[in-house]
Design a protein around this motif. Sequence first.
Motif, PDB file in Angstrom:
ATOM      1  N   HIS A   7       0.834  -1.204   0.000  1.00 45.86           N
ATOM      2  CA  HIS A   7       0.000   0.000   0.000  1.00 45.86           C
ATOM      3  C   HIS A   7       0.874   1.262   0.000  1.00 45.86           C
ATOM      4  O   HIS A   7       0.584   2.230  -0.712  1.00 45.86           O
ATOM      5  N   ASN A   8       1.940   1.226   0.781  1.00 46.87           N
ATOM      6  CA  ASN A   8       2.852   2.363   0.865  1.00 46.87           C
ATOM      7  C   ASN A   8       3.529   2.631  -0.485  1.00 46.87           C
ATOM      8  O   ASN A   8       3.569   3.764  -0.960  1.00 46.87           O
ATOM      9  N   VAL A   9       4.037   1.592  -1.122  1.00 45.87           N
ATOM     10  CA  VAL A   9       4.707   1.754  -2.422  1.00 45.87           C
ATOM     11  C   VAL A   9       3.707   2.210  -3.478  1.00 45.87           C
ATOM     12  O   VAL A   9       4.006   3.100  -4.284  1.00 45.87           O
ATOM     13  N   LEU A  23      14.784   5.014  -8.003  1.00 43.61           N
ATOM     14  CA  LEU A  23      14.342   3.644  -7.770  1.00 43.61           C
ATOM     15  C   LEU A  23      15.045   3.064  -6.549  1.00 43.61           C
ATOM     16  O   LEU A  23      14.420   2.405  -5.715  1.00 43.61           O
ATOM     17  N   ALA A  24      16.331   3.324  -6.436  1.00 43.68           N
ATOM     18  CA  ALA A  24      17.085   2.847  -5.262  1.00 43.68           C
ATOM     19  C   ALA A  24      16.511   3.448  -3.989  1.00 43.68           C
ATOM     20  O   ALA A  24      16.375   2.762  -2.972  1.00 43.68           O
ATOM     21  N   SER A  70      13.474   2.761   0.914  1.00 46.34           N
ATOM     22  CA  SER A  70      12.357   3.173   1.761  1.00 46.34           C
ATOM     23  C   SER A  70      11.447   1.991   2.084  1.00 46.34           C
ATOM     24  O   SER A  70      11.031   1.804   3.227  1.00 46.34           O
ATOM     25  N   ALA A  71      11.144   1.178   1.071  1.00 40.39           N
ATOM     26  CA  ALA A  71      10.290   0.008   1.284  1.00 40.39           C
ATOM     27  C   ALA A  71      10.964  -0.985   2.232  1.00 40.39           C
ATOM     28  O   ALA A  71      10.309  -1.556   3.110  1.00 40.39           O
ATOM     29  N   MET A  72      12.265  -1.176   2.075  1.00 30.64           N
ATOM     30  CA  MET A  72      12.986  -2.095   2.956  1.00 30.64           C
ATOM     31  C   MET A  72      13.002  -1.589   4.397  1.00 30.64           C
ATOM     32  O   MET A  72      12.745  -2.347   5.339  1.00 30.64           O
TER      33      MET A  72
END
Length: 126
Positions: free
Chosen positions: A52-54, A77-78, A83-85
């Motif tokens: 949901h966040n991405v 992209l990195a 951020s997702a990690m």
Amino acid sequence: MVFNPESADFTNLNSEEGMTNELLDYLQHQPPEVLSRVAQSVSGEIRQIISHNVQGLVGVLPADGFSVQVSTDRENLAGLLASAMMTGYFLRQMEQRMELETNLSSSLSSDLDSDLNPIDKSKAEE
């Protein structure tokens, strides 16, 4: 999907920064089974929050009415992946904390219940 540092192109990472990346070295020396086990330990709830966040960061339109194409450069992209990690690690820590607090609370309440309602040992032995 499991992170595989051997197949990822991190060959220039150490030379770009001018120093050794200890985390990268550590990851490259982990057996695939360890990385797989860590990746699989993430709950469905965490996956849902990260997804949901991405999607919120990238933008989501209904698939039936739109054909969305997203383009970006390597650095952005990195940043998105990092951020997702980080969100995943944070959420996993919070999930573990919630589980610990729940277990501790249950344990304390059962201890209090046994203190308030002591069992007569002579009856318990019969």
